[in-house]
Design a protein around this motif. Sequence first.
Motif, PDB file in Angstrom:
ATOM      1  N   GLN A 100      45.047  35.601  40.475  1.00 57.04           N
ATOM      2  CA  GLN A 100      46.021  34.995  39.454  1.00 57.04           C
ATOM      3  C   GLN A 100      46.444  33.623  39.615  1.00 57.04           C
ATOM      4  O   GLN A 100      46.616  32.728  38.805  1.00 57.04           O
ATOM      5  CB  GLN A 100      47.434  35.845  39.249  1.00 57.04           C
ATOM      6  CG  GLN A 100      48.133  35.425  37.892  1.00 57.04           C
ATOM      7  CD  GLN A 100      47.635  35.521  36.733  1.00 57.04           C
ATOM      8  OE1 GLN A 100      47.026  36.475  36.348  1.00 57.04           O
ATOM      9  NE2 GLN A 100      47.443  34.415  35.761  1.00 57.04           N
ATOM     10  N   GLY A 150      37.885  37.300  33.116  1.00 52.20           N
ATOM     11  CA  GLY A 150      37.652  37.419  34.348  1.00 52.20           C
ATOM     12  C   GLY A 150      36.978  36.520  35.262  1.00 52.20           C
ATOM     13  O   GLY A 150      36.938  35.357  35.089  1.00 52.20           O
ATOM     14  N   MET A 173      46.228  39.185  35.663  1.00 52.55           N
ATOM     15  CA  MET A 173      45.399  39.501  36.480  1.00 52.55           C
ATOM     16  C   MET A 173      44.153  39.979  35.636  1.00 52.55           C
ATOM     17  O   MET A 173      44.110  40.617  34.758  1.00 52.55           O
ATOM     18  CB  MET A 173      45.717  40.844  37.442  1.00 52.55           C
ATOM     19  CG  MET A 173      44.565  41.406  38.262  1.00 52.55           C
ATOM     20  SD  MET A 173      44.371  40.554  39.966  1.00 52.55           S
ATOM     21  CE  MET A 173      46.065  40.916  40.496  1.00 52.55           C
ATOM     22  N   ASN A 174      42.936  39.428  35.882  1.00 58.06           N
ATOM     23  CA  ASN A 174      41.523  39.795  35.480  1.00 58.06           C
ATOM     24  C   ASN A 174      40.774  40.800  36.034  1.00 58.06           C
ATOM     25  O   ASN A 174      40.609  40.630  37.365  1.00 58.06           O
ATOM     26  CB  ASN A 174      40.961  38.667  34.995  1.00 58.06           C
ATOM     27  CG  ASN A 174      41.834  37.784  34.187  1.00 58.06           C
ATOM     28  OD1 ASN A 174      41.890  37.988  32.988  1.00 58.06           O
ATOM     29  ND2 ASN A 174      42.284  36.673  34.670  1.00 58.06           N
ATOM     30  N   PHE A 175      40.249  41.661  35.499  1.00 53.08           N
ATOM     31  CA  PHE A 175      39.580  42.796  36.119  1.00 53.08           C
ATOM     32  C   PHE A 175      38.506  43.296  35.584  1.00 53.08           C
ATOM     33  O   PHE A 175      38.613  44.188  34.725  1.00 53.08           O
ATOM     34  CB  PHE A 175      40.663  43.832  36.371  1.00 53.08           C
ATOM     35  CG  PHE A 175      40.490  44.580  37.996  1.00 53.08           C
ATOM     36  CD1 PHE A 175      40.805  43.991  39.170  1.00 53.08           C
ATOM     37  CD2 PHE A 175      39.722  45.823  37.801  1.00 53.08           C
ATOM     38  CE1 PHE A 175      40.641  44.677  40.193  1.00 53.08           C
ATOM     39  CE2 PHE A 175      39.482  46.446  38.942  1.00 53.08           C
ATOM     40  CZ  PHE A 175      40.063  45.935  40.295  1.00 53.08           C
ATOM     41  N   SER A 184      34.910  42.352  40.175  1.00 49.89           N
ATOM     42  CA  SER A 184      35.421  41.028  40.505  1.00 49.89           C
ATOM     43  C   SER A 184      36.491  40.603  39.895  1.00 49.89           C
ATOM     44  O   SER A 184      36.699  40.918  38.846  1.00 49.89           O
ATOM     45  CB  SER A 184      34.344  40.116  40.582  1.00 49.89           C
ATOM     46  OG  SER A 184      32.967  40.636  40.543  1.00 49.89           O
ATOM     47  N   GLN A 185      37.161  39.623  40.560  1.00 46.71           N
ATOM     48  CA  GLN A 185      38.564  39.165  39.825  1.00 46.71           C
ATOM     49  C   GLN A 185      38.718  37.728  40.262  1.00 46.71           C
ATOM     50  O   GLN A 185      38.407  37.702  41.340  1.00 46.71           O
ATOM     51  CB  GLN A 185      39.569  40.114  40.011  1.00 46.71           C
ATOM     52  CG  GLN A 185      40.069  40.218  41.421  1.00 46.71           C
ATOM     53  CD  GLN A 185      40.932  41.187  41.784  1.00 46.71           C
ATOM     54  OE1 GLN A 185      40.915  42.488  41.694  1.00 46.71           O
ATOM     55  NE2 GLN A 185      42.453  40.707  42.010  1.00 46.71           N
TER      56      GLN A 185
END
Lengths: 134, 293
Positions: free
Chosen positions: B16, B70, B1-3, B12-13
């Motif tokens: 996955q 992200g 997960m990018n955050f 924003s993200q």
Amino acid sequence: MNIKDQGTRPIVTEQDIVLARQACRKLAQDCGLRLVAQTKLVTAVSELARNMLVYGGGGDLHWEILEDGLRKGIRIIFHDEGPGIADLQLAMTDGWTSGNGLGLGLTGAKRLVNEFDIETAPGQGTRISITQWS
Amino acid sequence: MNFFPDETGRMSQFDQSITDALIEQQSSIQAAWLATLEESGAVRGVRADELKKQTADFLKLFSEGVVESGGDYWGANGWAGTREFLEALSHSRALQGLDAQQTATFVFSLKRPLFDLLQRETSVPPASLVTQITLVSELLDMMGLHTVRTFQKARESVIKRQQEELLELSTPVVKLWDGVLALPMIGTLDSQRTQVVMESLLQRIVDTGSDIAIIDITGVPTVDTLVAQHLLKTVTAIRLMGADCIISGVRPQIAQTIVHLGLDLEGIVTKANLADAFALALRRSGLTVTKAS
Ligand SMILES: Nc1ncnc2c1ncn2[C@@H]1O[C@H](COP(=O)(O)OP(=O)(O)OP(=O)(O)O)[C@@H](O)[C@H]1O
Ligand SMILES: [Mg+2]
């Protein structure tokens, strides 16, 4: 005498004169004109096309490839709807110019080609036909 | 997960599953993208294999960027590779003569294939889908703008270089010997060019203190009254400056034409070729060339 091929191109910019010279050189080569005859014709084209642009406000160059028995030739007709030439005899005098040229374009062109015809009248535009034979 | 926070501080993200899909489905995305590009007509003149490599490279960088940074933080380090890629692309497109719109279309045409991908990912909850689409859209917009900006710069430098080349081309005044300058004229003489060329010749005569100038017209196909007028003016100006002028490259057919035109070149020294003119210039300078024994 037969017309084997023909075409028209507008002369409205300085660049058109350059292109017209190139096109006519190509036609003259295809016609089998010798180098000197080619060069003379192209120089006459340069003169008459520029006169048409400068004094006639631009016009058309019409070319024809001619065949007359064994000889081939190229005829070029310059036609503009500009002011025409009021005193043709004066205009056809070596060194006479109404602008700031050398006044040799018309007379020079006449000497450079085999046939030279001019029709002009004030307000009627100018039509000049030149022919060079192989 | 990018955050990651973006420039405005907004969080924003990328989901996955989207990130995974981006990596896994690269080849089908590429196929759809290529089709869109083809249709847009924005890649005319770009070789097919070149385009294939460019789209593949970009997708690889794009998914890496998504993984590393992200979402929409285009200034982030994770996008450095993508930025460099787009800059290089802009340069090559500018050199190939494509316009800004065609160049930016490379990026913008990726929108549709990516939107389709998002919609296919049924595991993404509908509420989040909108966010994801916005994210992709904003990101591609930033990339497109970046492309246009660098394209513009590249284009300007190309034009500047071409103008410089033209100027250089039109003023090839060559020093043949101490006191002897040559001006090889090439092409059409009846334009502004003549003026510029002639002026630079006069300037060089002053700068070098030369006594003899050779104007070589071998490369001039037609000598008509306008060309002659330019030449005559230049010769007069050179003489007024106390120097001599020789015109070379007067081929036989040009000589005959000059005679029929009625041009008066009397008093002007002309030679058939540059070598003859140079030999004369040396003689006039009191120099002789001898064979080394
Ligand atoms: N198509 C034309 N329409 C109107 N006037 C023309 C046309 N062609 C020539 N003239 C007139 O004829 C004159 C002589 O033309 P000519 O070409 O011999 O000399 P020029 O154009 O003045 O100088 P250059 O020696 O540079 O050609 C021109 O100055 C112009 O007044
Ligand atoms: Mg004239």
